[in-house]
Design a protein around this motif. Structure first.
Motif, mmCIF file in Angstrom:
data_model
loop_
_atom_site.group_PDB
_atom_site.id
_atom_site.type_symbol
_atom_site.label_atom_id
_atom_site.label_comp_id
_atom_site.label_asym_id
_atom_site.label_seq_id
_atom_site.Cartn_x
_atom_site.Cartn_y
_atom_site.Cartn_z
ATOM 1 N N UNK A 141 0.874 -1.181 0.000
ATOM 2 C CA UNK A 141 0.000 0.000 0.000
ATOM 3 C C UNK A 141 0.910 1.229 0.000
ATOM 4 N N UNK A 142 0.832 2.035 -1.037
ATOM 5 C CA UNK A 142 1.681 3.218 -1.153
ATOM 6 C C UNK A 142 0.983 4.420 -0.534
ATOM 7 N N UNK A 143 -0.259 4.626 -0.928
ATOM 8 C CA UNK A 143 -1.109 5.663 -0.346
ATOM 9 C C UNK A 143 -2.544 5.298 -0.676
ATOM 10 N N UNK A 144 -3.481 6.042 -0.168
ATOM 11 C CA UNK A 144 -4.902 5.749 -0.381
ATOM 12 C C UNK A 144 -5.188 5.522 -1.866
ATOM 13 N N UNK A 145 -5.685 4.325 -2.204
ATOM 14 C CA UNK A 145 -6.071 4.013 -3.574
ATOM 15 C C UNK A 145 -4.930 3.678 -4.510
ATOM 16 N N UNK A 146 -3.701 3.642 -4.013
ATOM 17 C CA UNK A 146 -2.543 3.344 -4.858
ATOM 18 C C UNK A 146 -1.700 2.239 -4.205
ATOM 19 N N UNK A 147 -1.597 1.121 -4.930
ATOM 20 C CA UNK A 147 -0.780 0.006 -4.455
ATOM 21 C C UNK A 147 0.239 -0.358 -5.530
ATOM 22 N N UNK A 148 1.307 -0.971 -5.084
ATOM 23 C CA UNK A 148 2.378 -1.404 -5.979
ATOM 24 C C UNK A 148 2.665 -2.858 -5.652
ATOM 25 N N UNK A 149 2.902 -3.666 -6.682
ATOM 26 C CA UNK A 149 3.184 -5.081 -6.458
ATOM 27 C C UNK A 149 4.493 -5.473 -7.136
ATOM 28 N N UNK A 150 5.109 -6.517 -6.600
ATOM 29 C CA UNK A 150 6.297 -7.094 -7.250
ATOM 30 C C UNK A 150 6.375 -8.575 -6.928
#
Length: 186
Positions: A141-150
């Protein structure tokens, strides 16, 4: 008395030797130093900033290595990056980097050299998991409504799937052609 003098001398020498050894920077110190160099390259004319969002130091392929996920405000706007580092001869080395933009036609990318690290952004809240081949991706979870995956894979070419809340799996193409057409028409 003589033995005590020898012991004190040895202790002083050990203390001085310990103090004179240069301490290798921690991963965070190395990362911040490298990012500050980038900031200097942009100069004061541009309001450059970065933030380390996530890091994981571990061992792959018998090396101490690390993954860092960080955001940047640079001349291209707000971006997110995944970088891979290895520790060689006691020093951190920056090996590979992949960047992404939020709501871009590029859904995911992968690194061209081992370890093959696949990554992408998520703004769709209905996606609960991402599978790279059969392996689940790490979602941050990066910020509200924004996620990053790897996900790290030992295979260079794999299918990427998004798992929805209802359990459906959907193939995720590297490029979203519909979104690319919309971006091209702007």
């Amino acid at each position: 008395m003589k033995n005590r003098m020898i012991a004190v001398t040895i202790l002083c020498l050990l203390f001085l030797f310990g103090c004179s050894k240069s301490k290798e920077p921690t991963f965070e110190e190395y990362f911040d130093t490298e990012m500050e160099k980038t900031k200097e390259e942009y100069g004061k004319e541009f309001d450059y900033s970065y933030s380390l969002v996530y890091k994981k130091v571990h061992t792959l392929n018998q090396h101490q290595d690390s993954i860092a996920i960080f955001t940047e405000h640079n001349p291209n706007g707000d971006q997110i990056f995944l970088a891979y580092f290895e520790k060689e001869n006691g020093k951190w080395e920056w090996k590979q980097t992949r960047g992404a933009e939020w709501d871009s036609a590029v859904q995911w990318s992968s690194m061209n050299e081992e370890p093959y690290i696949y990554s992408g952004t998520l703004t769709d809240d209905s996606i609960t998991d991402v599978l790279v081949g059969d392996e689940p991706a790490e979602i941050i979870e990066v910020e509200e409504g924004k996620r990053f995956w790897y996900a790290i894979s030992d295979v260079q070419t794999v299918k990427v799937k998004a798992v929805k809340e209802d359990g459906r799996e959907e193939n995720v193409e590297e490029i979203d052609k519909e979104l690319m057409e919309k971006e091209g028409k702007k």
